[in-house]
Scaffold this active site. Sequence first.
Site: not given
Length: 395
Positions: A7, A88, A177, A238, A381
């Site tokens: 990643n 990823r 996601h 956020r 993940e």
Amino acid sequence: MNILVLNSGSSSLKYQLLNWDNQEVLAKGLVERIGIEGWMIKHKTLDKSAGNERKKSEIAGNLANHNEALGKVLELIAGIKIDAVGHRVVHGGELFTSSVLITSEVKEQLRKLIPLAPLHQPANLMGIEACEEILPGVPNVAVFDTAFHQTMKPEHYLYALPRELYEKYGIRRYGFHGTSHNYVSHRACEILGLDYAKTRMITCHIGNGGSVTAIQNGEVVDTSLGFTPLEGVIMGTRCGDIDSAILPFLAKNANMSLEDLDTMMNKKSGLLGISGVSSDHREIEEWFLAGKEPETTVMKMYTKGILKYLGAYVAYMNGVDVIVFTAGILENSSLQRKLLMENLWYLGIRLDESKNDFRGEERVISTADSKVTVIVVPTDEELMIAKETAMIVSH
Ligand code: AMP
């Protein structure tokens, strides 16, 4: 088959090496501050000689780029053959609806998608190119954050903006996601013995970033993150949903530039912005439990934001069979799970309080007579990326 999962961020490289045959994690770690003075690797290996305990090492120095970072990682895992690498990749746009073997044409298409993810996509490409150079002949697979959501219908992915903006610039809801929502929804059905293609599910990935996804007949109906990972629920820094007219108002009246507005919404808002002190849910919880303001209001806002999507998605699917909680906050916070479930009584959802006091386990937390099963499934993940990679290279 040994699979390296990567990643790549703009200045970081997270990795995990898995033996796919027995799904054992052989090594994992994180390289930080690539291209910045004083890089660091946090590396862990499975040391069989020490009774399978994991060994940790931290090294510091200078690393110029992702090639050098990957070189260091390979030094640390030297002696283990790597059969495939799963990357990823943040954005697959509308071009990629599933994971793909990386070829020069695929890289060209990934480059075209840079405007949609200008910070992450170039870093993902750097990671891919570093592998091609350092591990020649080893297949690379791209697993996209967006691909799982590509089953959304136009009535869910279009914004009510002039249509040519979609046609010319690809402005639509993509969702993110996806790897996590994909993993936890399948795993929940596996644990509960349900048919994935016939189950109505809402998966809540609530960590520092957050998104809620509705899945019906094995397809994503809707998801809360949109054109970028900003829309939807309140996140660590956020803002989630806001009235977009606030932006031109601030540009005119507070003399804020586009860059200021972007930074404000992505880095200075959310839990951090409204609490004024922290983006960390644990800290907000502590103050909430002590009855302090503004944290009490912050927790209420945060809970309300997630409930708004749960309610909407129940309506979209005309019901729900399973709700899945995952990611840092919902895997670990019994308080946040309880606050959400308290407001779902109208659906016949009942929390089993005696089962809710735990962290990071696969566990059903609703009562036997609850009309909807609520289950916590810690996300993985890396495992999902390895699974997709193994599937593609074995064909
Ligand atoms: P993630 O982005 O999935 O790693 O999640 C990070 C978030 O999970 C942070 O806001 C943490 O404060 C939160 N978190 C981790 N452990 C706990 C916990 N025990 N209680 C509440 N929040 C937690």
